[in-house]
Scaffold this active site. Structure first.
Site, PDB file in Angstrom:
ATOM      1  N   ASN A  18       0.871  -1.185   0.000  1.00 55.16           N
ATOM      2  CA  ASN A  18       0.000   0.000   0.000  1.00 55.16           C
ATOM      3  C   ASN A  18       0.905   1.231   0.000  1.00 55.16           C
ATOM      4  OD1 ASN A  18      -1.762   2.078   0.500  1.00 55.16           O
ATOM      5  ND2 ASN A  18      -2.309   1.420   2.579  1.00 55.16           N
ATOM      6  N   LYS A  20       0.096   4.247  -0.179  1.00 54.90           N
ATOM      7  CA  LYS A  20      -0.544   5.444   0.406  1.00 54.90           C
ATOM      8  C   LYS A  20      -0.328   6.621  -0.549  1.00 54.90           C
ATOM      9  CE  LYS A  20      -0.064   3.279   4.843  1.00 54.90           C
ATOM     10  NZ  LYS A  20       0.049   3.389   6.292  1.00 54.90           N
ATOM     11  N   HIS A 110      -9.536   1.278   5.142  1.00 55.84           N
ATOM     12  CA  HIS A 110      -8.231   1.460   5.798  1.00 55.84           C
ATOM     13  C   HIS A 110      -8.401   2.424   6.971  1.00 55.84           C
ATOM     14  CE1 HIS A 110      -4.070   2.554   6.519  1.00 55.84           C
ATOM     15  NE2 HIS A 110      -3.736   1.465   5.862  1.00 55.84           N
ATOM     16  N   GLU A 112      -6.718   4.795   7.969  1.00 57.83           N
ATOM     17  CA  GLU A 112      -6.488   6.213   7.645  1.00 57.83           C
ATOM     18  C   GLU A 112      -7.714   6.828   6.987  1.00 57.83           C
ATOM     19  OE1 GLU A 112      -2.781   5.594   5.569  1.00 57.83           O
ATOM     20  OE2 GLU A 112      -1.868   5.003   7.463  1.00 57.83           O
ATOM     21  N   GLU A 182      -5.037  -4.759  10.649  1.00 60.25           N
ATOM     22  CA  GLU A 182      -4.004  -3.745  10.835  1.00 60.25           C
ATOM     23  C   GLU A 182      -4.270  -3.002  12.141  1.00 60.25           C
ATOM     24  OE1 GLU A 182      -2.095  -2.555   6.820  1.00 60.25           O
ATOM     25  OE2 GLU A 182      -3.751  -1.197   7.221  1.00 60.25           O
ATOM     26  N   GLY A 188       2.916   2.409  10.751  1.00 63.22           N
ATOM     27  CA  GLY A 188       3.896   3.478  10.581  1.00 63.22           C
ATOM     28  C   GLY A 188       4.633   3.853  11.853  1.00 63.22           C
ATOM     29  N   SER A 228       3.799  -2.026  10.174  1.00 64.87           N
ATOM     30  CA  SER A 228       5.255  -2.089  10.356  1.00 64.87           C
ATOM     31  C   SER A 228       5.848  -3.448   9.980  1.00 64.87           C
ATOM     32  CB  SER A 228       5.643  -1.684  11.791  1.00 64.87           C
ATOM     33  OG  SER A 228       5.248  -0.342  12.030  1.00 64.87           O
TER      34      SER A 228
END
Ligand code: 13P
Length: 268
Positions: A18, A20, A110, A112, A182, A188, A228
């Site tokens: 991904n 992003k 996701h 985010e 996730e 991250g 990560s």
């Protein structure tokens, strides 16, 4: 789907990058070309593991041209789609357009997007339906925040996300569904759920899928871990029970590093 696993699992591992909001379409071409070279050098058996990149929308046409022109053994997809197919929805991208570009996958829900774009369960359910209408495999992302994990409520939280996203859908209505666990606190941050934690959640998700959609569907569904994942922890994570691959953010932006990660995962 080819079998590549011992222990009787029928699920081919999937490693998806991904990107992003990183890499423009020129950079996308460079990355995909270098990734392919690195995977050839490493002699990764491309039949034994599925590899996908999920670039920004503006890169997808370039990636398609390269993948099809060079006949690369690589899938690609998008990071989001509209719940609608066409019409007055400024700024939205239809699943039909993604299908026309040869996309195989689309991320849905996701963290985010849940956090920065207020995506709720109803919208996520509508996006799953839109993906399926256009023959895109939905990669449904679920995961808990740090407070929920610390309170010990992570499994209940994630299963509730799964229930809500699949509300009203039957197994026949979500062919190719992929789940991605996730944990938000691991995205991250350099923190990663250990293989045991990833396995605990993947097993819980598969169990709930069996209740919702039947045993056969649950056994065929790939469950990824994301957060990560790097070359040095990928093998342990994908070897965890019920984990069928990884959804990789930052570590998918470096072609050599991503190829090493894939090589580790393929050999695990
Ligand atoms: P990182 O691998 O950068 O933690 O990102 C994970 C992720 O969000 C993939 O979708």
């Amino acid at each position: 789907m080819a079998a590549n696993r011992t222990g009787g699992s029928p699920r081919t591992r999937l490693i998806a990058g991904n990107w992003k909001m990183n890499l423009d379409h020129f950079e996308a071409l460079t990355l995909v070309q270098k990734l392919d070279w690195a995977l050839r050098d490493a002699k990764v058996d491309r039949e034994a593991i599925d590899i996908a990149v999920l670039p920004p929308f503006t890169d997808i046409r370039s990636v398609q041209t390269l993948v099809q022109g060079e006949k690369l053994v690589l899938s690609y997809g998008a990071q989001d789609l509209s719940p609608h197919d066409s019409g007055a929805y400024t700024g939205e991208v239809s699943g039909r357009f993604l299908q026309r570009l040869g996309c195989a996958y689309v991320l849905i829900g996701h963290s985010e997007r849940r956090e920065h774009h207020g995506e709720d369960d109803a919208l996520i359910g509508a996006k799953i339906r839109a993906a399926v209408r256009h023959e895109l495999a939905p990669v449904l992302c679920v995961g808990e925040g740090l407070e929920t994990r610390q309170a010990g409520a992570h499994i209940a939280h994630v299963l509730a996300q799964l229930d809500a996203a699949l509300e009203g859908l039957t197994a026949a209505e979500v062919p190719g569904l992929v789940l991605a666990y996730e944990p938000v606190w691991a995205i991250g941050t350099g923190e990663t759920a250990g293989p045991e934690e990833a396995a605990e959640m993947a097993t819980a998700l598969r169990g709930r899928l069996a209740e919702l959609m039947g045993e056969a569907f649950a056994e065929a569904t790939r469950i990824l871990y994301g957060g990560s994942v790097k070359a040095d922890n990928a093998a342990a994570i994908v070897a965890a029970a019920d984990v069928d691959g990884a959804l990789v953010g930052g570590a998918s932006l470096d072609p050599a590093g991503f190829a090493s990660l894939i090589t580790e995962a393929a050999g695990a």
